[in-house]
Design a protein around this motif. Structure first.
Motif, PDB file in Angstrom:
ATOM      1  N   VAL A  16       0.850  -1.192   0.000  1.00 34.67           N
ATOM      2  CA  VAL A  16       0.000   0.000   0.000  1.00 34.67           C
ATOM      3  C   VAL A  16       0.886   1.242   0.000  1.00 34.67           C
ATOM      4  O   VAL A  16       0.706   2.169  -0.771  1.00 34.67           O
ATOM      5  CB  VAL A  16      -0.951   0.018   1.222  1.00 34.67           C
ATOM      6  N   GLY A  17       1.919   1.234   0.859  1.00 37.45           N
ATOM      7  CA  GLY A  17       2.801   2.410   0.942  1.00 37.45           C
ATOM      8  C   GLY A  17       4.212   2.011   1.329  1.00 37.45           C
ATOM      9  O   GLY A  17       4.682   0.914   1.002  1.00 37.45           O
ATOM     10  N   LEU A 337      -0.542  11.004  -9.066  1.00 37.54           N
ATOM     11  CA  LEU A 337      -0.962   9.602  -8.969  1.00 37.54           C
ATOM     12  C   LEU A 337      -1.345   9.376  -7.514  1.00 37.54           C
ATOM     13  O   LEU A 337      -0.481   9.385  -6.630  1.00 37.54           O
ATOM     14  CB  LEU A 337       0.199   8.687  -9.383  1.00 37.54           C
ATOM     15  N   GLY A 338      -2.651   9.235  -7.259  1.00 37.64           N
ATOM     16  CA  GLY A 338      -3.084   9.186  -5.865  1.00 37.64           C
ATOM     17  C   GLY A 338      -3.996   8.015  -5.585  1.00 37.64           C
ATOM     18  O   GLY A 338      -4.945   7.770  -6.342  1.00 37.64           O
ATOM     19  N   SER A 368      -3.814   3.006  -7.533  1.00 40.92           N
ATOM     20  CA  SER A 368      -2.517   2.602  -7.017  1.00 40.92           C
ATOM     21  C   SER A 368      -1.910   1.721  -8.093  1.00 40.92           C
ATOM     22  O   SER A 368      -2.468   0.682  -8.435  1.00 40.92           O
ATOM     23  CB  SER A 368      -2.732   1.821  -5.724  1.00 40.92           C
TER      24      SER A 368
HETATM   25  P1  ADP Z   1       3.442   6.240   3.067  1.00 32.18           P
HETATM   26  O1  ADP Z   1       4.029   4.951   3.537  1.00 32.18           O
HETATM   27  O2  ADP Z   1       3.045   7.173   4.166  1.00 32.18           O
HETATM   28  O3  ADP Z   1       2.333   6.055   2.094  1.00 32.18           O
HETATM   29  P2  ADP Z   1       6.058   6.726   1.841  1.00 32.18           P
HETATM   30  O4  ADP Z   1       6.600   7.931   1.170  1.00 32.18           O
HETATM   31  O5  ADP Z   1       6.830   6.173   2.984  1.00 32.18           O
HETATM   32  O6  ADP Z   1       4.560   7.054   2.242  1.00 32.18           O
HETATM   33  O7  ADP Z   1       5.937   5.522   0.782  1.00 32.18           O
HETATM   34  C1  ADP Z   1       5.104   5.595  -0.310  1.00 32.18           C
HETATM   35  C2  ADP Z   1       5.347   4.398  -1.232  1.00 32.18           C
HETATM   36  O8  ADP Z   1       4.096   4.064  -1.847  1.00 32.18           O
HETATM   37  C3  ADP Z   1       6.300   4.711  -2.378  1.00 32.18           C
HETATM   38  O9  ADP Z   1       6.894   3.531  -2.864  1.00 32.18           O
HETATM   39  C4  ADP Z   1       5.337   5.290  -3.442  1.00 32.18           C
HETATM   40  O10 ADP Z   1       5.861   5.192  -4.752  1.00 32.18           O
HETATM   41  C5  ADP Z   1       4.148   4.364  -3.249  1.00 32.18           C
HETATM   42  N1  ADP Z   1       2.863   4.939  -3.649  1.00 32.18           N
HETATM   43  C6  ADP Z   1       2.146   5.884  -3.001  1.00 32.18           C
HETATM   44  N2  ADP Z   1       1.009   6.145  -3.657  1.00 32.18           N
HETATM   45  C7  ADP Z   1       1.005   5.355  -4.758  1.00 32.18           C
HETATM   46  C8  ADP Z   1       0.090   5.170  -5.846  1.00 32.18           C
HETATM   47  N3  ADP Z   1      -1.040   5.854  -5.922  1.00 32.18           N
HETATM   48  N4  ADP Z   1       0.421   4.258  -6.810  1.00 32.18           N
HETATM   49  C9  ADP Z   1       1.580   3.558  -6.729  1.00 32.18           C
HETATM   50  N5  ADP Z   1       2.474   3.701  -5.735  1.00 32.18           N
HETATM   51  C10 ADP Z   1       2.196   4.574  -4.753  1.00 32.18           C
END
Ligand code: ADP
Length: 491
Positions: A16-17, A337-338, A368
């Motif tokens: 997810v993140g 991209l959200g 995502s």
């Molecule tokens: P958080 O863990 O708070 O979401 P971080 O900056 O630590 O934020 O990590 C975000 C990760 O998730 C990164 O690898 C980023 O590329 C990915 N990410 C965030 N939003 C998306 C999205 N909509 N589509 C694809 N990857 C995403």
């Protein structure tokens, strides 16, 4: 050293993140350094199995949920040949039925059940790791459950560490939830550690903090911020009382996954050795092809400003929305991209998409999508992260590696990794930083970036190269975690 990581995410199989990226990067680094490392996650229905190679090994054990005993398994796979991953499930597929990682109906029960099952697996399969490393509230209670189940004290030599990736999420629950996994106040030597300090509920992250041997969070600055009333989300007293049992270790980036030289998702790959002009050309080509994919036209003299984020208030999404609405007057093209966390925000960003597309200035992609994320990092000139708070933040680090200059708020891990180019001569300067979490604050830094891009492309190129050169790999944080594991092991 034998280390077991337990978490709710793991890139690229269930992400997810940033937590998923950390699990992948840190476990890979520990394996590379010669340590026996295993990552355990739930066997969600959304696990992307095409990354995983079965090893044929399965552990079987009994666990407890809703007053019944369930036969459960941990099935072992390898990921990229380097990482061993165990997918945990009941034989009838409790987690296999879940089509989302978070936000399922019975989310607290699901992660409490997972925590109970991991503890049962450790006790019954007689695994005796040196270190059990758990992450966030979803797994924070495992060491405490282990203690209540391990009557013969077989796990007494195992040391536990909890990394909190975001103190906003604490796992509020009640004794009724804990009872569903067969545990009651009498099972805990001191049940009061589960009590939330302010609210009439139990708090899983607090119980984890007070029951493990060491607590870390994901950047030094954030570790200080959460000890204040403003940043601690109610846990500042608890965290302050830990002394040197609580510290911040800056996350790393897995450069085998995040590297424009070998990234399989990019239209045009590029590396530092190409030099400034050819990198700029490759990025321009990436932009052209990405825009074609999105049905848009590139405006050659305008920078592409990007954001890749979960759409939650923490990320300063209304600051981004407001600035992107003014793309035309600010002379930029924008792509956001959200991933949507809350249906209420969706219409706002759909309206922004309509506005950007109407004037040919960009798009909002509400999804995502890993491939799209890599392509956008590869195409972007400027990357914005105006977070209200940010435990570490990985997107600014990825942006730097992909030659996009970050514009960030000075908070948490953003403050530890981005140094303002206008803040006096520094070899570390790599982006634009602002302090006030409001529109004038964000606009002032974004405008400085836009002006430098349009007026001095050579200096821009130098900063771009500098960012690409900087080392935010897992090497140093991996060493730091090993040092901590060894310290605990000696206790
Ligand atoms: P958080 O863990 O708070 O979401 P971080 O900056 O630590 O934020 O990590 C975000 C990760 O998730 C990164 O690898 C980023 O590329 C990915 N990410 C965030 N939003 C998306 C999205 N909509 N589509 C694809 N990857 C995403």
């Amino acid at each position: 050293m034998q280390v077991i990581h337990v978490a709710s995410e793991m890139t690229p199989v269930a992400k997810v993140g940033g937590l998923g990226d950390v699990l992948m990067g840190l476990t890979r680094e520990l394996s590379w350094k010669g340590h026996e490392t295993l990552a355990i996650i739930p066997n969600y229905g959304v696990v992307d199995r095409h990354w995983l190679t079965p090893t044929g090994r399965v552990d079987t054990f009994d666990t407890c949920f809703d007053g019944m005993t369930h036969r459960a398994t941990v099935t072992y796979y390898t990921l990229y040949n380097d990482i061993t991953v165990g997918l945990l499930d009941t034989e009838w597929g409790y987690w296999k039925q879940q089509q989302k990682i978070y936000g399922n109906n019975d989310e607290v029960a699901s992660f409490l059940f997972f925590s109970r099952a991991v503890a049962d697996w450790l006790v019954q399969t007689r695994r005796r790791p040196n270190i059990l490393h758990v992450h966030d509230w979803q797994t924070a209670i495992i060491p405490l459950i282990c203690r209540s189940l391990d009557r013969t004290k077989d796990l007494a030599s195992m040391r536990s560490i909890l990394t909190v990736h975001n103190f906003e999420y604490q796992g509020c629950c009640h004794w009724g939830d804990i009872a569903r996994v067969g545990l009651f106040p009498l099972n805990f030597p001191d049940p009061s550690i589960l009590q939330d300090p302010w609210h009439p509920c139990l708090n899983i992250i607090k119980a984890g903090i007070l029951s493990v041997d060491l607590v870390t969070t994901v950047s030094p600055t954030y570790s200080q911020e959460v000890k204040t009333a403003e940043g601690g989300r109610g846990l500042h007293h608890v965290l302050s009382s830990l002394g040197d049992k609580f510290l911040g270790v800056l996350n790393g980036l897995d450069y085998a996954f995040w590297n424009p030289e070998i990234d399989p998702f990019l239209f045009e790959r590029f590396s530092l050795s190409l030099g400034m002009n050819r990198i700029a050309k490759a990025k321009q080509e990436n932009k052209k092809q990405l825009f074609q994919q999105l049905g848009l036209h590139v405006c050659d003299d305008r920078p592409l400003v990007a954001s890749i984020t979960r759409l939650v208030p923490q990320k300063g999404i209304y600051l981004i929305q407001n600035a992107f609405f003014r793309a035309e007057s600010l002379g930029m093209q924008c792509v956001l991209l959200g991933s949507v966390a809350d249906a209420g925000t969706e219409p706002l960003f759909r309206a922004l998409d309509t506005e950007l597309r109407r004037k040919g200035n960009g798009a909002v992609l509400l999804m995502s999508d890993e491939m799209m994320a890599h392509r956008l990092y590869g195409a972007a000139d400027i990357f914005v992260v105006p977070s209200l708070f940010e435990p570490c933040g990985l997107t600014q680090l990825i942006a730097l590696k992909y030659g996009a200059i970050p514009v960030v708020r000075r908070t948490g891990g953003l403050a530890d990794t981005v140094v303002d180019v206008d803040g006096g001569a520094s070899a570390q300067s790599n982006g634009f930083v602002f302090d006030q979490p409001d529109q004038p604050g964000f606009d002032s830094a974004l405008l400085r970036a836009l002006i430098l891009f349009s007026r001095n492309r050579d200096r821009w190129g130098e900063y771009m190269l500098r960012g690409m050169k900087q080392d935010f790999s897992w090497h140093n944080p991996g060493m730091k975690y090993l040092e901590l594991y060894q310290r605990l092991h000696k206790l």
